[in-house]
Write an enzyme that holds these catalytic residues in place. Structure first.
Site, mmCIF file in Angstrom:
data_model
loop_
_atom_site.group_PDB
_atom_site.id
_atom_site.type_symbol
_atom_site.label_atom_id
_atom_site.label_comp_id
_atom_site.label_asym_id
_atom_site.label_seq_id
_atom_site.Cartn_x
_atom_site.Cartn_y
_atom_site.Cartn_z
ATOM 1 N N LYS A 79 0.841 -1.218 0.000
ATOM 2 C CA LYS A 79 0.000 0.000 0.000
ATOM 3 C C LYS A 79 0.863 1.249 0.000
ATOM 4 O O LYS A 79 2.048 1.233 0.334
ATOM 5 C CB LYS A 79 -0.932 0.025 1.215
ATOM 6 C CG LYS A 79 -0.234 0.071 2.593
ATOM 7 C CD LYS A 79 0.097 1.462 3.107
ATOM 8 C CE LYS A 79 0.834 1.396 4.447
ATOM 9 N NZ LYS A 79 1.658 2.568 4.757
ATOM 10 N N ASP A 101 -1.807 -1.764 10.435
ATOM 11 C CA ASP A 101 -2.032 -1.770 8.989
ATOM 12 C C ASP A 101 -2.608 -3.091 8.472
ATOM 13 O O ASP A 101 -2.975 -3.191 7.296
ATOM 14 C CB ASP A 101 -0.715 -1.522 8.229
ATOM 15 C CG ASP A 101 -0.272 -0.071 8.306
ATOM 16 O OD1 ASP A 101 -1.080 0.784 8.733
ATOM 17 O OD2 ASP A 101 0.886 0.196 7.935
HETATM 18 O O1 C5P Z 1 0.908 -1.512 14.516
HETATM 19 P P1 C5P Z 1 2.337 -1.583 14.048
HETATM 20 O O2 C5P Z 1 3.116 -2.610 14.809
HETATM 21 O O3 C5P Z 1 2.484 -1.700 12.587
HETATM 22 O O4 C5P Z 1 2.972 -0.158 14.432
HETATM 23 C C1 C5P Z 1 4.359 0.018 14.615
HETATM 24 C C2 C5P Z 1 4.584 1.233 15.518
HETATM 25 O O5 C5P Z 1 4.200 2.428 14.845
HETATM 26 C C3 C5P Z 1 3.773 1.231 16.808
HETATM 27 O O6 C5P Z 1 4.424 0.501 17.806
HETATM 28 C C4 C5P Z 1 3.692 2.714 17.136
HETATM 29 O O7 C5P Z 1 4.879 3.159 17.741
HETATM 30 C C5 C5P Z 1 3.632 3.351 15.744
HETATM 31 N N1 C5P Z 1 2.242 3.663 15.349
HETATM 32 C C6 C5P Z 1 1.588 4.742 15.941
HETATM 33 N N2 C5P Z 1 0.295 5.016 15.599
HETATM 34 C C7 C5P Z 1 -0.353 4.273 14.677
HETATM 35 C C8 C5P Z 1 0.289 3.182 14.022
HETATM 36 C C9 C5P Z 1 1.596 2.904 14.397
HETATM 37 O O8 C5P Z 1 2.170 5.421 16.794
HETATM 38 N N3 C5P Z 1 -1.621 4.571 14.376
#
Ligand code: C5P
Length: 314
Positions: A11, A151
């Site tokens: 994406k 995501d």
């Molecule tokens: O959810 P995912 O593990 O992909 O996200 C990685 C990091 O990105 C999270 O630990 C967080 O620090 C940051 N993040 C965030 N807000 C979001 C998505 C991700 O702060 N909406």
């Protein structure tokens, strides 16, 4: 030996507005996700009889893009965790599986490649469970996706969608026509969490770095299908931290912007996405960029593309 093959799209965020940091470590987002036809492929290879306990025996990733320094084939991998989560939640004994991932989306690139692996693994594992018991409902698959990463629900859904909350509360968006892209990997991976926390720090020092939480202009542009309007409406709040972490991206953005309609950083970066007028224009832009940055990986892709699907059961 039997196999179940699934795929899920990479994406680019057409709009990424980042709000305040929340107590749970995440940020509230207003994100317009757009799936492209550069897809991850996940194969479950199945042998033997159903057994209780962990479902995954091993995993192996084959890289069609630059490989990372560290070994990513372990129980911490999102695809591995996705398979275990589906089997545990379904409470069904299945034969042990070997996971094979064909990686076509840049690693740590801001294109949700890891999330696509997870989404493809979720639907593949659900197809496996369906052979031995009751498969999980779409609602439960979505909940497992959200628990794996912010995501992952979009990687399941695909298309073009507005994401709020952590980016995982999704509604489909209207859009007209196809968008043609060039993606450039400057091979300087960026940690997503770091990009978000640097944005918080930068905002403390610079009150002008306001959250852009209004995606109405982009929404209207997408409905019109006018590439010029869509190009003008692209926006990413994480671009500033990405450029601060990797200053070379400024040069890449400038060169890539000249080659197409408009270049932006994809998600938390460092992938640079170049929106072009047509499929022909992407080929010209890709050549132009590859000439200037011969060490970088470059590919073309189109969107919107569909979400995670089972391609084949054999
Ligand atoms: O959810 P995912 O593990 O992909 O996200 C990685 C990091 O990105 C999270 O630990 C967080 O620090 C940051 N993040 C965030 N807000 C979001 C998505 C991700 O702060 N909406």
């Amino acid at each position: 030996m039997r196999e179940i093959v699934a795929s899920a799209p990479g994406k680019v965020n057409l709009h990424l507005g980042v709000g305040e940091a929340r107590a749970d470590g995440y940020h509230d987002l207003v994100s317009v996700f757009h799936a492209v036809d550069r897809r991850e492929v996940v194969r479950l290879r199945i042998d033997g009889d159903p057994v209780a306990g962990p479902a995954v025996e091993t995993m192996r990733t084959t890289f069609f893009v630059d490989r990372p320094d560290e070994d990513i084939d372990g129980p911490g991998n999102l695809a591995w965790r996705a398979v275990e989560a589906v089997v545990a939640r379904a409470g069904v004994a299945v034969p042990r599986v070997r996971i094979e991932v064909d990686k076509h989306v840049f690693v740590a690139g801001g294109m949700a490649g890891g999330s696509a692996d997870a989404a493809a693994a979720l639907v593949a594992a659900n197809a496996l469970v369906a052979e031995y018991g009751e498969p999980l409902s779409p609602q439960v698959l979505y909940e497992l996706a959200a628990s794996l990463g912010a995501d992952v629900p979009f990687s399941l859904m695909g298309g073009t969608a507005l994401g709020t909350g952590r980016g995982d509360e999704l509604v489909e968006m209207l859009s007209r026509g196809r968008l043609h892209w060039v993606f450039i990997n400057p091979k300087i991976g960026i940690n997503t969490g770091k990009a978000f926390s640097l944005l918080d720090d930068l905002r403390h020092g610079n009150p002008a770095l306001l959250p852009h939480l209004d995606s109405a202009q982009l929404s209207q542009a997408l409905t019109s299908g006018d590439v010029g309007r869509i190009a003008a409406a692209l926006h990413n709040d994480l671009e500033e931290p990405a450029l601060t972490l990797r200053p070379v991206l400024k040069r890449v953005l400038a060169a890539a912007g000249d080659a197409g309609r408009r270049a932006i950083v994809s998600g938390s970066g460092p992938t640079v996405a170049v929106l072009c007028d047509s499929a022909d224009a992407t080929r010209f832009a890709a050549e132009h960029v590859a000439e200037q940055f011969d060490a970088y990986e470059v590919f073309v892709a189109e969107g919107p593309d569909h979400g995670a699907v089972v391609e084949r059961v054999s």
